[in-house]
Write a protein that holds these residues in place. Sequence first.
Motif, PDB file in Angstrom:
ATOM      1  N   ILE A 185      -1.086   1.412 -10.983  1.00 25.79           N
ATOM      2  CA  ILE A 185      -1.458  -0.282 -10.618  1.00 25.79           C
ATOM      3  C   ILE A 185      -1.044  -1.118 -11.150  1.00 25.79           C
ATOM      4  N   LEU A 186      -2.026  -1.265 -12.591  1.00 22.57           N
ATOM      5  CA  LEU A 186      -1.707  -1.869 -13.676  1.00 22.57           C
ATOM      6  C   LEU A 186      -0.340  -2.244 -13.827  1.00 22.57           C
ATOM      7  N   LEU A 187       0.251  -1.126 -14.544  1.00 20.55           N
ATOM      8  CA  LEU A 187       1.350  -0.848 -14.370  1.00 20.55           C
ATOM      9  C   LEU A 187       2.453  -1.284 -13.847  1.00 20.55           C
ATOM     10  N   LEU A 188       2.252  -0.746 -12.614  1.00 18.70           N
ATOM     11  CA  LEU A 188       3.488  -1.480 -11.746  1.00 18.70           C
ATOM     12  C   LEU A 188       3.389  -2.846 -11.717  1.00 18.70           C
ATOM     13  N   LEU A 189       2.014  -3.830 -12.231  1.00 20.18           N
ATOM     14  CA  LEU A 189       2.356  -5.126 -12.167  1.00 20.18           C
ATOM     15  C   LEU A 189       2.748  -5.504 -13.385  1.00 20.18           C
ATOM     16  N   PHE A 190       2.088  -4.473 -14.440  1.00 25.25           N
ATOM     17  CA  PHE A 190       2.952  -4.918 -15.691  1.00 25.25           C
ATOM     18  C   PHE A 190       4.497  -5.537 -16.031  1.00 25.25           C
ATOM     19  N   PRO A 237       2.700   6.462 -18.980  1.00 26.00           N
ATOM     20  CA  PRO A 237       3.207   4.973 -19.098  1.00 26.00           C
ATOM     21  C   PRO A 237       4.286   4.193 -19.053  1.00 26.00           C
ATOM     22  N   MET A 238       5.225   4.750 -19.953  1.00 28.46           N
ATOM     23  CA  MET A 238       6.704   3.955 -19.532  1.00 28.46           C
ATOM     24  C   MET A 238       7.290   4.919 -18.319  1.00 28.46           C
ATOM     25  N   VAL A 239       7.246   5.571 -17.491  1.00 37.16           N
ATOM     26  CA  VAL A 239       7.371   5.685 -16.105  1.00 37.16           C
ATOM     27  C   VAL A 239       7.223   4.710 -15.212  1.00 37.16           C
ATOM     28  N   PHE A 240       6.071   3.955 -15.400  1.00 40.82           N
ATOM     29  CA  PHE A 240       5.933   3.088 -14.491  1.00 40.82           C
ATOM     30  C   PHE A 240       5.611   2.333 -14.516  1.00 40.82           C
ATOM     31  N   MET A 241       6.071   2.242 -16.151  1.00 38.98           N
ATOM     32  CA  MET A 241       6.186   0.564 -16.532  1.00 38.98           C
ATOM     33  C   MET A 241       7.286   0.383 -16.091  1.00 38.98           C
ATOM     34  N   LEU A 242       8.615   1.094 -16.043  1.00 39.56           N
ATOM     35  CA  LEU A 242       9.990   1.328 -15.495  1.00 39.56           C
ATOM     36  C   LEU A 242      10.214   1.056 -14.271  1.00 39.56           C
ATOM     37  N   VAL A 243       9.158   1.944 -13.056  1.00 43.86           N
ATOM     38  CA  VAL A 243       9.048   1.597 -11.760  1.00 43.86           C
ATOM     39  C   VAL A 243       8.484   0.478 -11.736  1.00 43.86           C
ATOM     40  N   THR A 285     -11.251  10.195 -14.799  1.00 39.72           N
ATOM     41  CA  THR A 285      -9.945  10.203 -15.436  1.00 39.72           C
ATOM     42  C   THR A 285      -9.123  10.064 -14.027  1.00 39.72           C
ATOM     43  N   GLN A 286      -8.976  10.717 -12.478  1.00 41.19           N
ATOM     44  CA  GLN A 286      -8.284  10.551 -12.138  1.00 41.19           C
ATOM     45  C   GLN A 286      -8.403   9.147 -11.332  1.00 41.19           C
ATOM     46  N   VAL A 287      -9.902   8.704 -11.500  1.00 41.24           N
ATOM     47  CA  VAL A 287      -9.843   6.984 -10.667  1.00 41.24           C
ATOM     48  C   VAL A 287      -9.073   6.576 -11.839  1.00 41.24           C
ATOM     49  N   GLU A 288      -9.070   6.163 -12.976  1.00 39.90           N
ATOM     50  CA  GLU A 288      -8.950   5.684 -13.819  1.00 39.90           C
ATOM     51  C   GLU A 288      -6.744   5.706 -13.518  1.00 39.90           C
ATOM     52  N   GLN A 289      -6.161   7.043 -13.965  1.00 41.10           N
ATOM     53  CA  GLN A 289      -4.864   6.778 -13.987  1.00 41.10           C
ATOM     54  C   GLN A 289      -4.512   6.263 -11.828  1.00 41.10           C
ATOM     55  N   ILE A 290      -5.233   6.622 -11.457  1.00 42.49           N
ATOM     56  CA  ILE A 290      -4.735   5.416 -10.008  1.00 42.49           C
ATOM     57  C   ILE A 290      -4.919   4.033 -10.109  1.00 42.49           C
ATOM     58  N   LEU A 291      -5.979   3.711 -11.278  1.00 45.47           N
ATOM     59  CA  LEU A 291      -5.836   2.206 -11.665  1.00 45.47           C
ATOM     60  C   LEU A 291      -4.170   1.732 -12.709  1.00 45.47           C
ATOM     61  N   MET A 292      -4.755   2.776 -13.688  1.00 45.80           N
ATOM     62  CA  MET A 292      -4.189   2.246 -14.317  1.00 45.80           C
ATOM     63  C   MET A 292      -2.057   2.544 -13.503  1.00 45.80           C
ATOM     64  N   ILE A 335       1.002  -1.406  -0.179  1.00 47.85           N
ATOM     65  CA  ILE A 335       0.255   0.348   0.229  1.00 47.85           C
ATOM     66  C   ILE A 335       0.888   1.855  -0.089  1.00 47.85           C
ATOM     67  N   THR A 336       2.872   0.887   1.039  1.00 51.26           N
ATOM     68  CA  THR A 336       2.939   2.611   0.612  1.00 51.26           C
ATOM     69  C   THR A 336       3.174   2.682  -0.534  1.00 51.26           C
ATOM     70  N   LEU A 337       4.141   1.811  -1.494  1.00 52.28           N
ATOM     71  CA  LEU A 337       4.615   1.556  -3.000  1.00 52.28           C
ATOM     72  C   LEU A 337       2.959   2.540  -4.011  1.00 52.28           C
ATOM     73  N   VAL A 338       1.634   1.327  -3.541  1.00 54.20           N
ATOM     74  CA  VAL A 338       0.904   2.090  -4.194  1.00 54.20           C
ATOM     75  C   VAL A 338       0.781   3.210  -4.159  1.00 54.20           C
ATOM     76  N   GLY A 339       0.575   3.998  -3.037  1.00 54.04           N
ATOM     77  CA  GLY A 339       0.494   5.348  -2.556  1.00 54.04           C
ATOM     78  C   GLY A 339       0.840   6.107  -3.298  1.00 54.04           C
ATOM     79  N   LEU A 340       2.262   5.571  -3.794  1.00 56.75           N
ATOM     80  CA  LEU A 340       3.480   6.600  -3.737  1.00 56.75           C
ATOM     81  C   LEU A 340       3.508   6.984  -5.108  1.00 56.75           C
ATOM     82  N   ALA A 341       3.035   5.999  -5.091  1.00 57.54           N
ATOM     83  CA  ALA A 341       3.219   5.906  -7.059  1.00 57.54           C
ATOM     84  C   ALA A 341       1.732   6.774  -7.692  1.00 57.54           C
ATOM     85  N   ALA A 342       0.427   6.654  -6.645  1.00 58.46           N
ATOM     86  CA  ALA A 342      -0.496   7.205  -7.191  1.00 58.46           C
ATOM     87  C   ALA A 342      -0.296   8.910  -6.881  1.00 58.46           C
TER      88      ALA A 342
END
Length: 421
Positions: free
Chosen positions: A295-300, A33-39, A286-293, A8-15
């Motif tokens: 999370i998924l980019l980190l998992l990807f 999206p490139m940045v969060f995929m790399l993260v 859009t804000q909700v979408e970005q938070i979920l995105m 939850i800390t990592l997701v919170g920092l990313a969001a």
Amino acid sequence: MSTYIIVITLVGLAALSMAWVPALLKRTFVSYPMVFMLVGMLVYLLPFNLPQPDPIWREEYVVRLTELIVIISLMGSGLKIRRKVSWKNWQVPIRLISITMLLCIASLALLGWGILGLTAAGAILLGAVLAPTDPVLAEQVQVGPPDEKEEDDVRFSLTAEAGLNDGMAFPFTWLAVVIAVAASAEGTSWLGEWLWRDVLYRVVAGFGMGYLLGRILAYLIFQLPRKSKFPKAEDAFLALSATLVSYGLTELVHGYGFIAVFVTAMTLSAYEPDDKYHTEMHDFVTQVEQILMVILLLLFGGSLIQGLLNYLTWSGALVGLLFLFVIRPLAGLMGMIGVKMPIHEKMAISFFGIRGIGSFFYLSFALDKINFVDAEELWSVVGFIVMVSIIIHGFTATKAMGYLDRRRKTKLIPKQEDRIK
């Protein structure tokens, strides 16, 4: 240390970083999206006991997470469409979701069957999941919020295509599923049922339910408060509620919920187009979408490290590159033959068919219905194409859109000698 607390800390920092990262990156040629995929890749290299994203993703949770992100993105995309529906205004998106998409599906299916050695069902599924332009990762090439009046042809075409083709690709995903089912059950008659149920009924039901629900919501939000003492809607979260209601009710009658959500949003945006409530709803989803995105980019990114590409072959990588750099651009240009538009704008529309979250949804959805013998290779090829699309389109989108904007403004400003005359 608790794994839950780390997550939850990592997701919170990313969001949290999404409050600044998109604005900061506008000054560069890098997309977020490139940045969060790399993260995500870097995080999963650290010695944390993080939940391991299944290298060949477990379909159930991937289906639900990607499904939620896509429908929220479709609501946001529909709310920012401001052009009235007519053949003149919509001919490019219609050509892209028909001619271009069919060419992409057919080409990828042939390459998957002929070069990769996939089964007929697997080859069709490969084409179906990669044909749609993604609405989630394509913000850089889409139109702006509802209060941004300028809406150029390139951004409009890509936004409308991404909104519509996420539903129009569904019949071909179902085609792959029914062929796989028929192959395991000899003598099954499937063609007529597929044409009637998956092509005709579900598409019509999606459009019909979307329009009906959009009209009802528009009446409740904009018209009824003026005619009576019915309270005026003021909370932007209504857009998220409308997304879930539109999707859920349409799926209950076995229509395509993706189509319904986009049509609902478009129908809503056509009422009182200057009302600031459209912008408030758009900004919220859009804000909700970005938070979920995020999370998924980190998992990807983590899945890339954990082995998502383990079943990728050289031929699979070649097919992926051929699709991104040759098939989609050529199919896009062929779909726009006869359209009066500058060639550089046609080339931009053809090239920026960004692949992303929608492809993950379709693939996980199909694999959740029936076991495909090609599942591992399909995941690796699709993961590779999405990864390359995020990188290539992420590096080029800002510069390309800036170049098109400068060309457009230069054309609108009369030359000095013309002003003197």
